[in-house]
Design a protein around this motif. Structure first.
Motif, PDB file in Angstrom:
ATOM      1  N   UNK A   1      -6.749   1.777  -5.571  1.00  0.00           N
ATOM      2  CA  UNK A   1      -8.174   1.869  -5.791  1.00  0.00           C
ATOM      3  C   UNK A   1      -8.580   3.322  -5.651  1.00  0.00           C
ATOM      4  N   UNK A   2      -9.665   3.651  -6.332  1.00  0.00           N
ATOM      5  CA  UNK A   2     -10.215   5.002  -6.159  1.00  0.00           C
ATOM      6  C   UNK A   2     -11.209   4.997  -4.999  1.00  0.00           C
ATOM      7  N   UNK A  59      -2.692   3.742  -3.807  1.00  0.00           N
ATOM      8  CA  UNK A  59      -2.350   2.437  -4.351  1.00  0.00           C
ATOM      9  C   UNK A  59      -2.454   1.297  -3.343  1.00  0.00           C
ATOM     10  N   UNK A  60      -3.084   0.235  -3.782  1.00  0.00           N
ATOM     11  CA  UNK A  60      -3.071  -1.035  -3.052  1.00  0.00           C
ATOM     12  C   UNK A  60      -2.790  -2.098  -4.097  1.00  0.00           C
ATOM     13  N   UNK A  92       0.856  -1.189   0.000  1.00  0.00           N
ATOM     14  CA  UNK A  92       0.000   0.000   0.000  1.00  0.00           C
ATOM     15  C   UNK A  92       0.890   1.236   0.000  1.00  0.00           C
ATOM     16  N   UNK A  93       0.351   2.342  -0.485  1.00  0.00           N
ATOM     17  CA  UNK A  93       1.086   3.586  -0.341  1.00  0.00           C
ATOM     18  C   UNK A  93       0.646   4.254   0.954  1.00  0.00           C
ATOM     19  N   UNK A  94       1.561   5.009   1.570  1.00  0.00           N
ATOM     20  CA  UNK A  94       1.252   5.651   2.852  1.00  0.00           C
ATOM     21  C   UNK A  94       0.363   6.879   2.670  1.00  0.00           C
ATOM     22  N   UNK A  95       0.278   7.391   1.433  1.00  0.00           N
ATOM     23  CA  UNK A  95      -0.413   8.668   1.203  1.00  0.00           C
ATOM     24  C   UNK A  95      -1.808   8.726   1.811  1.00  0.00           C
ATOM     25  N   UNK A  96      -2.606   7.704   1.519  1.00  0.00           N
ATOM     26  CA  UNK A  96      -3.996   7.730   1.958  1.00  0.00           C
ATOM     27  C   UNK A  96      -4.092   7.665   3.484  1.00  0.00           C
ATOM     28  N   UNK A 116      -0.116  14.815  -4.101  1.00  0.00           N
ATOM     29  CA  UNK A 116      -1.012  14.094  -5.013  1.00  0.00           C
ATOM     30  C   UNK A 116      -1.329  15.012  -6.183  1.00  0.00           C
ATOM     31  N   UNK A 117      -1.452  14.438  -7.375  1.00  0.00           N
ATOM     32  CA  UNK A 117      -1.889  15.278  -8.481  1.00  0.00           C
ATOM     33  C   UNK A 117      -3.408  15.444  -8.430  1.00  0.00           C
TER      34      UNK A 117
END
Lengths: 391, 101
Positions: A284-285, A270-271, A242-246, A259-260
């Motif tokens: 995923x969105x 991302x997962x 997973x990305x840490x962003x979320x 984030x763009x």
């Protein structure tokens, strides 16, 4: 035709089938009513995770521990491998600020009993040799696990069936009547009437519409998640990613993550998980677009672009499918589980958002326990559907 | 000696995911009577060709076994992508004409 049962479960997704399974195991005669086919809703358009690392210490994390134990016992009970795997998971960290936030979060999770740590770049690349060079560190938990939702659902249905549970598909509920304090009468599209003293609303994203039929307020909103599926490829790393962003945006609303515009407007994060079919599910969105469950070119492109920034090697890999599911989201990120005040015998078990697969067994078991009037488990008070009754 | 008819049941209907006639008939007998239902309980049609090869065959097997008309059984739409596509194709190209409903 009129059919009588002890309990009617509305919704035949993974939550409804789990409720039906655990209720029938406790001797209840259960009918499960579904408007669509097998896994037509969110349960058939999701990833497959029993994910610990995304959860703050609290009820969701506590229930995930219990659910994992139940899954382990279901392997024997349902006599199926359920696509169960324990690959562990890593959350990818891209800068110093994310690192500090994740270190603090990991410390909280550890004090709650989760086996998780932050590992340095060298250790990270040992587990995931294809990661992009700009990723500075990651978390690692060996507890993150997964199951195949279809196998679990079929297992619940098959074993529940041996206890007398019946599933009726492609016959949506159009109305719920009740005369005084007598049985509920649930009317379906084809004019049949199903009758029982207890109704369990497990309609997921559509639980609000079912609630309206009995005057219950259920603020569940559909949140669309788009996912792509790759062709079968060899394993590209030891764990799921997973990305840490979320997580960072969820943990710290004051922090602006990089984030763009597309990623921000679609809630993209991302997962990437390896499925039991040796494909990868990549999402995923998180979009609020009403009940529209189409995939979009913009969504698919955004997922691919983001994924390739983490794993450039995947550029040459084919994707074979795109899908979207409507996650049942609630205002506070917790499911609704319990009986509605003033509507005796009407229970809701819905609103799991992205945790439906992870929490299905424990949800069904606890729901069955409530319906059977076992001693009250006060931990679950914060999941009561009545928390939204007087907005 | 193996019964010939029984051997037929081991024939692969979905070659991508190696799903046999026996598994498909079992799913139908368990009450899964559309191509989509059969796909989700057996994985037939989930592989590389996404059912382009086997879904019509599966529809006919369901029709024969249940007596239902084919139009009730077949999926009503195909989703994007219609064939496997390299990720980089979507990353680089601007294309908005694909239909996905």
């Amino acid at each position: 035709m009129t059919y009588a049962a002890d309990v009617l479960v509305i919704g035949g997704g993974i939550i409804g089938l789990s409720c039906g399974f655990y209720l029938s195991k406790r001797g209840k005669r259960v009918f499960v009513l579904d408007s669509g086919g097998f896994a037509d809703g969110a349960s058939g358009a999701c990833d497959d995770m029993i994910l610990f690392q995304s959860k703050k210490p609290g009820i969701n994390l506590a229930l995930t521990f219990e659910s994992l134990e139940l899954y382990k016992s279901l392997l024997t009970e349902l006599d199926d491998d359920l696509g169960f795997a324990n690959m562990g998971g890593m959350v990818l960290i891209e800068n110093q600020q994310e690192l500090e936030i994740m270190e603090e979060f990991v410390a909280q999770q550890r004090s709650y009993g989760l086996d998780v740590e932050v590992i340095d770049k060298r250790a990270m690349l040992k587990k995931q040799p294809f990661l992009s060079d700009h990723i500075i560190a990651s978390t690692y938990s060996k507890m993150d696990s997964q199951v195949d939702p279809f196998s679990v659902m079929r297992g619940f249905e098959r074993k529940g069936g041996s206890y007398g549970m019946k599933v009726f598909r492609r016959n949506g509920v159009v109305g719920i009547d009740r005369i005084g304090t007598g049985d509920y009468q649930v009317v379906t599209e084809d004019g049949s009437i199903y009758q029982a003293p207890i109704v369990v609303n497990a309609a997921g994203t559509w639980a609000g519409q079912i609630g309206e039929m009995v005057g219950a307020t259920i603020p569940i909103k559909p949140k669309r998640g788009q996912i792509i599926v790759t062709e079968r490829i060899p394993q590209i790393g030891d764990t799921n990613l997973w990305s840490a962003k979320y997580l960072v945006t969820k943990l710290r609303s004051d922090v602006v993550v990089d984030l763009n515009e597309d990623e921000r407007s679609m809630g993209l994060s991302m997962a990437i998980t390896r499925s039991s079919g040796d494909t990868y599910l990549i999402g995923s969105t998180r979009e609020f677009v009403g009940f529209d469950k189409n995939t979009t070119i913009a969504g698919i492109r955004a997922i691919i672009k983001q994924t390739l920034t983490y794993l450039p090697k995947l550029r040459d890999v084919n994707f074979i499918r795109a899908m979207a599911g409507l996650r049942p989201s609630t205002p506070d990120g917790r499911m609704l589980l319990g009986e509605h005040a003033g509507i005796e015998g009407f229970f809701t078990a819905a609103g799991h958002e992205g945790d439906g697969i992870a929490l299905a067994p424990i949800t069904g078991k606890l729901l069955a326990s409530m319906v059977c009037r076992d001693p009250v488990d006060h931990r679950l008070d914060e999941l009561s559907p009545n928390r939204f009754a007087n907005p | 000696m193996t019964d010939d008819k029984d051997k037929d049941k081991d024939m692969f209907i979905c070659r991508c995911e190696e799903v046999t006639l026996r598994e498909i008939e079992q799913a139908i007998d368990d009450g899964f009577v559309t191509v989509k239902d059969v796909k989700r309980v057996t994985r037939a049609g989930m592989g590389l060709c996404q059912g382009r090869t086997c879904s019509k065959t599966i529809a006919r097997i369901i029709a024969q076994r249940t007596g239902k008309p084919l139009e009730e059984i077949l999926p009503k739409s195909f989703r994007y992508p219609v064939r496997p596509e390299k990720m980089m194709a979507v990353e680089n190209e601007e294309f908005d004409d694909a239909k996905n409903s």
